[in-house]
Design a protein around this motif. Structure first.
Motif, PDB file in Angstrom:
ATOM      1  N   HIS A  18     -54.068  32.603  12.163  1.00  0.00           N
ATOM      2  CA  HIS A  18     -53.630  31.223  12.384  1.00  0.00           C
ATOM      3  C   HIS A  18     -54.355  30.236  11.483  1.00  0.00           C
ATOM      4  CE1 HIS A  18     -51.232  32.484  15.798  1.00  0.00           C
ATOM      5  NE2 HIS A  18     -52.284  33.155  16.242  1.00  0.00           N
ATOM      6  N   LEU A  19     -54.797  30.736  10.339  1.00  0.00           N
ATOM      7  CA  LEU A  19     -55.384  29.853   9.340  1.00  0.00           C
ATOM      8  C   LEU A  19     -54.349  29.422   8.305  1.00  0.00           C
ATOM      9  CD1 LEU A  19     -58.813  31.628   8.872  1.00  0.00           C
ATOM     10  CD2 LEU A  19     -58.364  29.458  10.028  1.00  0.00           C
ATOM     11  N   LEU A  20     -53.236  30.122   8.238  1.00  0.00           N
ATOM     12  CA  LEU A  20     -52.091  29.733   7.427  1.00  0.00           C
ATOM     13  C   LEU A  20     -50.841  29.885   8.277  1.00  0.00           C
ATOM     14  CD1 LEU A  20     -52.507  31.381   3.876  1.00  0.00           C
ATOM     15  CD2 LEU A  20     -52.648  28.947   4.432  1.00  0.00           C
ATOM     16  N   ASP A  21     -49.846  29.064   7.993  1.00  0.00           N
ATOM     17  CA  ASP A  21     -48.539  29.202   8.622  1.00  0.00           C
ATOM     18  C   ASP A  21     -47.547  29.716   7.590  1.00  0.00           C
ATOM     19  OD1 ASP A  21     -49.399  28.233  11.046  1.00  0.00           O
ATOM     20  OD2 ASP A  21     -48.910  26.155  10.562  1.00  0.00           O
ATOM     21  N   GLU A  22     -46.717  30.669   7.987  1.00  0.00           N
ATOM     22  CA  GLU A  22     -45.634  31.156   7.127  1.00  0.00           C
ATOM     23  C   GLU A  22     -44.319  30.634   7.711  1.00  0.00           C
ATOM     24  OE1 GLU A  22     -44.137  35.284   4.946  1.00  0.00           O
ATOM     25  OE2 GLU A  22     -45.371  35.386   6.752  1.00  0.00           O
ATOM     26  N   ARG A  23     -43.969  29.425   7.310  1.00  0.00           N
ATOM     27  CA  ARG A  23     -42.802  28.775   7.909  1.00  0.00           C
ATOM     28  C   ARG A  23     -41.501  29.297   7.333  1.00  0.00           C
ATOM     29  NH1 ARG A  23     -45.225  22.578   8.218  1.00  0.00           N
ATOM     30  NH2 ARG A  23     -46.901  23.090   9.668  1.00  0.00           N
ATOM     31  N   ARG A  24     -41.552  29.819   6.098  1.00  0.00           N
ATOM     32  CA  ARG A  24     -40.436  30.533   5.506  1.00  0.00           C
ATOM     33  C   ARG A  24     -40.997  31.802   4.896  1.00  0.00           C
ATOM     34  NH1 ARG A  24     -37.488  27.747   1.090  1.00  0.00           N
ATOM     35  NH2 ARG A  24     -39.352  26.508   0.707  1.00  0.00           N
ATOM     36  N   PRO A  25     -40.191  32.845   4.767  1.00  0.00           N
ATOM     37  CA  PRO A  25     -40.731  34.092   4.209  1.00  0.00           C
ATOM     38  C   PRO A  25     -41.395  33.863   2.860  1.00  0.00           C
ATOM     39  CG  PRO A  25     -38.563  34.485   5.154  1.00  0.00           C
ATOM     40  CD  PRO A  25     -38.786  32.996   5.204  1.00  0.00           C
ATOM     41  N   ASN A  26     -42.657  34.312   2.771  1.00  0.00           N
ATOM     42  CA  ASN A  26     -43.433  34.268   1.532  1.00  0.00           C
ATOM     43  C   ASN A  26     -43.706  32.850   1.027  1.00  0.00           C
ATOM     44  OD1 ASN A  26     -43.780  37.060   1.323  1.00  0.00           O
ATOM     45  ND2 ASN A  26     -41.811  37.307   0.295  1.00  0.00           N
ATOM     46  N   ARG A  27     -43.693  31.876   1.919  1.00  0.00           N
ATOM     47  CA  ARG A  27     -44.120  30.517   1.580  1.00  0.00           C
ATOM     48  C   ARG A  27     -45.106  30.077   2.658  1.00  0.00           C
ATOM     49  NH1 ARG A  27     -41.516  28.978  -2.819  1.00  0.00           N
ATOM     50  NH2 ARG A  27     -42.797  27.104  -2.841  1.00  0.00           N
ATOM     51  N   PHE A  28     -46.282  29.667   2.243  1.00  0.00           N
ATOM     52  CA  PHE A  28     -47.395  29.476   3.165  1.00  0.00           C
ATOM     53  C   PHE A  28     -47.906  28.037   3.097  1.00  0.00           C
ATOM     54  CE2 PHE A  28     -47.126  33.881   2.029  1.00  0.00           C
ATOM     55  CZ  PHE A  28     -47.309  34.543   3.232  1.00  0.00           C
ATOM     56  N   THR A  29     -48.356  27.558   4.258  1.00  0.00           N
ATOM     57  CA  THR A  29     -48.903  26.208   4.346  1.00  0.00           C
ATOM     58  C   THR A  29     -49.995  26.177   5.399  1.00  0.00           C
ATOM     59  OG1 THR A  29     -48.300  23.883   4.621  1.00  0.00           O
ATOM     60  CG2 THR A  29     -47.240  25.441   6.099  1.00  0.00           C
ATOM     61  N   TYR A  30     -50.830  25.151   5.348  1.00  0.00           N
ATOM     62  CA  TYR A  30     -51.916  24.973   6.307  1.00  0.00           C
ATOM     63  C   TYR A  30     -51.505  24.019   7.409  1.00  0.00           C
ATOM     64  CZ  TYR A  30     -55.173  26.749   2.685  1.00  0.00           C
ATOM     65  OH  TYR A  30     -55.829  27.485   1.755  1.00  0.00           O
ATOM     66  N   HIS A  31     -52.058  24.187   8.582  1.00  0.00           N
ATOM     67  CA  HIS A  31     -52.101  23.087   9.544  1.00  0.00           C
ATOM     68  C   HIS A  31     -53.023  22.035   8.952  1.00  0.00           C
ATOM     69  CE1 HIS A  31     -53.537  20.770  12.999  1.00  0.00           C
ATOM     70  NE2 HIS A  31     -52.405  21.106  13.588  1.00  0.00           N
ATOM     71  N   ASP A  32     -52.768  20.755   9.248  1.00  0.00           N
ATOM     72  CA  ASP A  32     -53.501  19.710   8.538  1.00  0.00           C
ATOM     73  C   ASP A  32     -55.010  19.811   8.714  1.00  0.00           C
ATOM     74  OD1 ASP A  32     -53.318  18.990  11.179  1.00  0.00           O
ATOM     75  OD2 ASP A  32     -52.512  16.983  10.822  1.00  0.00           O
ATOM     76  N   LEU A  33     -55.489  20.057   9.938  1.00  0.00           N
ATOM     77  CA  LEU A  33     -56.937  20.131  10.151  1.00  0.00           C
ATOM     78  C   LEU A  33     -57.534  21.349   9.457  1.00  0.00           C
ATOM     79  CD1 LEU A  33     -57.177  19.173  13.939  1.00  0.00           C
ATOM     80  CD2 LEU A  33     -57.375  17.681  11.936  1.00  0.00           C
ATOM     81  N   VAL A  34     -56.834  22.460   9.537  1.00  0.00           N
ATOM     82  CA  VAL A  34     -57.329  23.688   8.903  1.00  0.00           C
ATOM     83  C   VAL A  34     -57.354  23.523   7.391  1.00  0.00           C
ATOM     84  CG1 VAL A  34     -56.934  26.162   8.618  1.00  0.00           C
ATOM     85  CG2 VAL A  34     -56.503  25.078  10.825  1.00  0.00           C
ATOM     86  N   GLY A  35     -56.324  22.889   6.824  1.00  0.00           N
ATOM     87  CA  GLY A  35     -56.299  22.670   5.380  1.00  0.00           C
ATOM     88  C   GLY A  35     -57.424  21.769   4.926  1.00  0.00           C
ATOM     89  N   GLY A  36     -57.735  20.746   5.714  1.00  0.00           N
ATOM     90  CA  GLY A  36     -58.864  19.898   5.363  1.00  0.00           C
ATOM     91  C   GLY A  36     -60.171  20.667   5.359  1.00  0.00           C
ATOM     92  N   TYR A  37     -60.318  21.543   6.347  1.00  0.00           N
ATOM     93  CA  TYR A  37     -61.530  22.368   6.395  1.00  0.00           C
ATOM     94  C   TYR A  37     -61.585  23.313   5.195  1.00  0.00           C
ATOM     95  CZ  TYR A  37     -64.832  25.922   7.839  1.00  0.00           C
ATOM     96  OH  TYR A  37     -65.874  26.791   7.866  1.00  0.00           O
ATOM     97  N   ALA A  38     -60.443  23.934   4.845  1.00  0.00           N
ATOM     98  CA  ALA A  38     -60.414  24.857   3.709  1.00  0.00           C
ATOM     99  C   ALA A  38     -60.819  24.146   2.422  1.00  0.00           C
ATOM    100  CB  ALA A  38     -59.017  25.458   3.571  1.00  0.00           C
ATOM    101  N   ALA A  39     -60.328  22.913   2.227  1.00  0.00           N
ATOM    102  CA  ALA A  39     -60.703  22.164   1.027  1.00  0.00           C
ATOM    103  C   ALA A  39     -62.202  21.863   1.009  1.00  0.00           C
ATOM    104  CB  ALA A  39     -59.897  20.863   0.961  1.00  0.00           C
ATOM    105  N   GLU A  40     -62.756  21.528   2.173  1.00  0.00           N
ATOM    106  CA  GLU A  40     -64.197  21.302   2.241  1.00  0.00           C
ATOM    107  C   GLU A  40     -64.970  22.564   1.875  1.00  0.00           C
ATOM    108  OE1 GLU A  40     -65.734  19.681   5.758  1.00  0.00           O
ATOM    109  OE2 GLU A  40     -64.636  17.791   5.612  1.00  0.00           O
ATOM    110  N   MET A  41     -64.485  23.711   2.372  1.00  0.00           N
ATOM    111  CA  MET A  41     -65.181  24.954   2.060  1.00  0.00           C
ATOM    112  C   MET A  41     -65.108  25.267   0.569  1.00  0.00           C
ATOM    113  SD  MET A  41     -66.615  26.098   4.778  1.00  0.00           S
ATOM    114  CE  MET A  41     -66.968  24.331   4.986  1.00  0.00           C
ATOM    115  N   ALA A  42     -63.973  24.925  -0.064  1.00  0.00           N
ATOM    116  CA  ALA A  42     -63.865  25.148  -1.505  1.00  0.00           C
ATOM    117  C   ALA A  42     -64.896  24.307  -2.260  1.00  0.00           C
ATOM    118  CB  ALA A  42     -62.456  24.806  -1.979  1.00  0.00           C
ATOM    119  N   HIS A  43     -65.088  23.073  -1.830  1.00  0.00           N
ATOM    120  CA  HIS A  43     -66.066  22.218  -2.511  1.00  0.00           C
ATOM    121  C   HIS A  43     -67.498  22.609  -2.160  1.00  0.00           C
ATOM    122  CE1 HIS A  43     -62.532  19.721  -3.293  1.00  0.00           C
ATOM    123  NE2 HIS A  43     -63.259  19.133  -4.228  1.00  0.00           N
ATOM    124  N   ARG A  44     -67.690  23.269  -1.035  1.00  0.00           N
ATOM    125  CA  ARG A  44     -69.034  23.690  -0.655  1.00  0.00           C
ATOM    126  C   ARG A  44     -69.427  25.003  -1.314  1.00  0.00           C
ATOM    127  NH1 ARG A  44     -70.688  24.275   5.600  1.00  0.00           N
ATOM    128  NH2 ARG A  44     -70.400  22.031   5.453  1.00  0.00           N
TER     129      ARG A  44
END
Length: 960
Positions: free
Chosen positions: A591-617
């Motif tokens: 549940h860290l990514l959503d697959e809303r269409r086959p083979n297309r992935f997106t983040y929940h907004d809060l999770v995506g914000g956290y992922a971006a922070e982790m990338a910068h960290r």
């Protein structure tokens, strides 16, 4: 009889095809699935990429388009056995970038069933008199006979079939309810009781079914059983969903207890609940729907819903206190549980809105700040309300107007979730009373309060007691001290508590509390008044990932678009498709990514914000730049491959594909067009990232790659200007003279395509200057020819003065092209020079024969080079020449041939259609002009065309 009248397709049960009254085999399962997808689309075009994606569940074979074309070819032979081998298909047709079925409603059992239901629904304003009820009963009984089993029976588990199955199931329920209502109106209470009992057995939660059963039993003098039925319904809702029946059923129960026979008479008069009949609307010429549809789009209310009773009561109070158009805003911090609360409340009050519920996630606070556009939301709403896709207008304001017209006279509940601001919400508001709207947002949406009179309520987190009760219900109470520590660490945010519970499998409360205690807060989502936030929760999930999955989780958050495709992720990892797909599925399952269409992935907004922070960290600036570089390269080389199939052959200005980049590959032109249409916005978003020093070198190749698609195949010149100007600044800064000449030419060429000739000329002067200074023969010739075009124009017969101005530029350009005639590109452009030269001769004494000779020479070269677009352009010039010299029949032939060559370039079809329409008007052939006018009128709202004012003036100035 036509082919369509001989064909019968059945999907209300096992797939059944009959041609000429005889059953025919539909082929293997995959081929049957293609036909079923087209049936489910109800005559609308289904894009090829969607068929491929759905048919093979995101894992197509090496050459999927070849397989799909084979299925289409076989199905055409099945459906049109008498069609000539290369004859035009009339039933399963190719349109734009996909396929569609062209059949009358009665040819498909599901379509015919919906048509029958629509006929009965149109009778409802008559009040369902006995005569109308008799007619309705006959229609619906025959309609129900069409059902041979479950809809789309062989494909019941396929995701693509689920919407159609759900829609037909709802229609079937509606038809059965109307049958029961008709039986009640006719006084056939015994049959009505049996019919209503079947309805309640089919759906134990459906209030309308239980209402009909209670009314039928009451009418049959079985009041005790009627009361028992309503009480059973109440128990079902309480035990299964924790809900109460809708107020109308409670009122009916009271009426039965008191034996208020006037209420029974009212029920039997209409056969439907008074709340429903009260909002039935009379036929209205402005109503854009073909039949009434009752959407039920509310998400499922979680069984773990906890507390919030005071807030539910507050929402109901706000609804009751409002006038005829309730508008409620629920605001609060991210993760506080706004959506969960509103969805639960919406389910509770759904019975007050008999025409259905609409729901949309507006994505107002997403990691990359890409909210849903009101136009896109309106598109989905209008489809849900029964408006055919081809009748949805292109603009936001037009969609808003149509949406409000469709809602007029209905009672519906609209849930607008996660709004960004008031401006995003306002186009989605109904225009008349009867509907209620509830909005959730992290903003208080003061604009809606001040301007639109919205009522507001603010949602805070759980109290400590409520949070403890929530954890106790989910995880037990083995360690109260650890439970209290988790409650304190999560700060009362329901989303944080829910994620903790979801991730706690196999761990003790003590272990969870210990991990949470080690983490810091999530600053980007800090909530005023709360000591802690969500970072610890997401960190705990993140730390359990394998290293390569954790790296992918971080790095995909750097993608600037709304979602990421599997091939783009492959280029980010460099690990190949199988391994990358496995990592994506791991993240999806966590549940860290959503697959809303086959083979297309997106983040929940809060999770995506956290992922971006982790990338910068955790990733260095060089690492992050490398990810962006791979994303740019993936989209650049994929686009280059696509445009290579769409444009004339050109030198390679992009270079070899870098190691570990896996760009898309395309089997044919159709596949390339499909990809460009679907990924164009992502390509532009990626191009916008090329603003640091590492990205400068990609701007020129991106312009080189995209310009033919933007300027030749689609009218997207404004997009090409933005990119070309950025690239030109870099080229001028770095002294890249070749790129300076090319980019000036691209800017000029875009203005020519838009008919803005004066704006093109300064760029052409610089193009010519660079060509002369550097000895670049091709660039010089391009600049000269384009200057000639800037004088004679593109979509017109030029004046004498314009041809004189253009003539010397065209002559010099031709001479330069002849010096490099070994290059196909030069041969094409030399043929284009003949167009300007030909129009010069048109005005010379006795020069019209020379004009025709030159135009035909140009046409021969284009055909010899198999350049469909170039051939079509010359045909348009020939048509204008023939029309100007008194040969309307020859002109019509040329314009028609040009139109046929533009068959896969819908934007470009406008000009030959305009030419044909103008020709038929000039010759007085109104019969031939009428279908062209109709086609132009339909296209003017959807096709991209640079001179819409010219087209609108033409349509407005001519009689229909």
């Amino acid at each position: 009889m036509t082919e369509g009248e001989l064909i019968r397709i059945g999907v209300l049960g096992p797939l059944d095809i009959r041609v000429g009254g005889r059953p025919v085999a539909a082929g293997g399962r995959q081929q049957q699935a293609v036909l079923a997808m087209l049936v489910a689309a109800r005559g609308q075009v289904v894009p090829v990429d969607r068929i491929v994606e759905q048919l093979w569940d995101g894992t197509p074979p090496p050459r999927p388009l070849v397989s799909l074309q084979a299925y289409i070819s076989r199905l055409r032979r099945v459906l049109e056995p008498r069609r000539a081998p290369r004859g035009t298909a009339r039933v399963l047709v190719s349109e734009g970038i996909g396929y569609a079925l062209r059949l009358p409603d009665e040819a498909v059992d599901a379509w015919a069933f919906e048509q029958d239901l629509r006929r009965v629904q149109e009778m409802r304003p008559m009040g369902l008199s006995a005569g109308a009820a008799e007619v309705a009963l006959g229609i619906l009984s025959a309609a129900m006979d069409r059902w041979r089993g479950e809809p789309y029976e062989p494909f019941a588990d396929e995701p693509w079939a689920q919407p159609a199955i759900a829609r037909l199931a709802e229609y079937r329920h509606s038809a059965q309810e109307r049958i029961t209502a008709s039986l009640l109106v006719l006084g056939r209470t015994g049959e009505a009781v049996q019919a209503a009992q079947s309805l309640t057995e089919a759906d134990r939660w459906r209030g309308q079914a239980w209402r009909l059963l209670a009314v039928a039993l009451w009418a049959a003098h079985r009041s005790a059983e009627a009361l028992d039925a309503l009480r059973r319904h109440r128990r079902n809702l309480a035990e299964d969903l924790g809900l109460e029946p809708e107020p109308a059923l409670a009122a009916l129960e009271q009426a039965i207890l008191e034996q208020r026979h006037e209420t029974l008479a009212e029920e039997l008069t209409f056969g439907v609940p008074p709340a429903s009949t009260a909002v039935e609307k009379k036929p209205d010429k402005t109503d854009k729907t073909d039949f009434e549809v009752r959407p039920a789009q509310l998400p499922r209310s979680p069984a773990t819903f906890s507390a919030r009773q005071d807030q539910l009561a507050e929402l109901t109070r706000l609804l009751d206190d409002a006038d005829g158009s309730p508008l409620i805003v629920v605001s609060g911090a991210g993760g506080v549980g706004k959506t969960t609360l509103v969805v639960r409340w919406a389910h509770q009050v759904a019975g007050l809105f008999p025409d259905g519920q609409l729901y949309a996630d507006l994505r107002g606070f997403s990691p990359e700040d890409a909210p849903a556009s009101p136009a896109d939301v309106l598109f989905g709403f209008l489809l849900a309300l029964g408006v055919p896709e081809h009748r949805v207008p292109p603009g936001e304001s037009e969609r808003t107007a149509l949406f409000r017209s469709v809602l007029a006279g209905r009672r519906m509940l609209l849930v607008l979730d996660n709004a960004r601001d008031s401006e995003q919400v306002r186009p989605l508001l109904p225009g008349t009373g009867g509907c209620a709207v509830i909005v959730t947002s992290r903003s208080r949406l003061g604009g809606l309060v001040v301007t639109d009179g919205a009522a507001t309520t603010h949602l805070d987190g759980f109290s400590d007691a409520e949070a403890s009760d929530y954890l106790r219900g989910r995880l037990g109470d083995a360690d109260p001290q650890a439970r209290d520590a988790i409650v304190a660490r999560c700060g009362g945010l329901p989303l944080a508590l829910a994620v903790v519970c979801a991730r706690a499998a196999g761990m003790s409360l003590t272990g969870v509390a210990a991990e949470l205690a080690e983490e810091e807060g999530l600053d980007a989502f800090a909530v005023a008044g709360l000591e802690h936030d969500l970072r610890a929760v997401f960190s705990w999930s993140y730390r359990r990932l394998p290293e390569d999955a954790a790296a992918l989780f971080r790095r995909l958050a750097l993608h600037p678009g709304p979602d990421v495709s599997l091939p783009a992720a492959v280029s980010v990892t460099g690990a190949g498709r199988p391994r990358t797909r496995a990592l994506l599925r791991l993240l999806r399952d966590a549940h860290l990514l959503d697959e809303r269409r086959p083979n297309r992935f997106t983040y929940h907004d809060l999770v995506g914000g956290y992922a971006a922070e982790m990338a910068h960290r955790h990733d260095t600036p060089a690492d992050r730049d490398a990810v962006l570089r791979r994303l740019v390269e993936h989209h650049l080389y994929s686009a280059a491959g696509a445009v290579g199939l769409l444009a004339n052959p050109r030198p390679d200005r992009v270079g070899p594909v870098p190691e570990r980049i896996e760009p898309e590959t395309f089997a044919d032109r159709e596949a390339a067009l499909t990809w460009m249409a679907g990924e164009y916005d992502n390509v532009l978003s990626i191009a916008e990232q090329c603003h640091e020093s590492w990205g400068d070198g990609y701007l020129g190749p991106l312009v080189w790659t995209l310009a033919p698609y933007q300027q030749d195949l689609r009218f997207l010149a404004e997009d090409s200007f933005t990119l070309a100007r950025r690239a030109l600044k870099v080229a001028e800064r770095d002294g890249e003279v070749w790129w300076v000449g090319f980019l000036n030419y691209i800017l000029a060429r875009g203005y020519l395509r838009l008919g803005r000739y004066e704006q093109a000329r300064p760029y052409l002067e610089r193009t010519i200057a660079v060509g002369r200074a550097t000895g670049d023969t091709l660039r010089l010739a391009h600049g000269l020819l384009a200057t000639a075009v800037s004088h004679i124009g593109i979509n017109q017969v030029p004046s004498r003065e314009d041809t004189v101005a253009a003539y010397p530029y065209a002559l010099e350009a031709r001479e330069h092209y002849r010096r490099i005639a070994h290059r196909n590109e030069a041969r094409v452009e030399e043929a284009n020079c003949l167009l300007a030269i030909a129009w010069y001769h048109f005005y010379q004494p006795g020069g019209q024969a020379e004009t025709l000779r030159m135009l035909e020479r140009s046409l021969a070269v284009q055909r010899d080079l198999s350049d469909a677009r170039g051939t079509a352009d010359v045909l348009l010039h020939l048509g204008r020449f023939r029309q100007a010299t008194g040969d309307p029949a020859g002109a019509a032939t040329d314009f028609t041939r040009a139109l046929q060559l533009y068959r896969d370039m819908p934007d470009l079809q406008m000009e030959p259609l305009i030419c044909l329409y103008s020709l038929y008007l000039a010759t007085g052939d109104r019969a031939a002009a009428a279908p062209i006018r109709a086609e132009l009128t339909g296209m003017v709202k959807t096709a991209r065309y640079p001179d819409v004012n010219r087209l609108q003036a033409l349509l407005a100035g001519a009689p229909e």
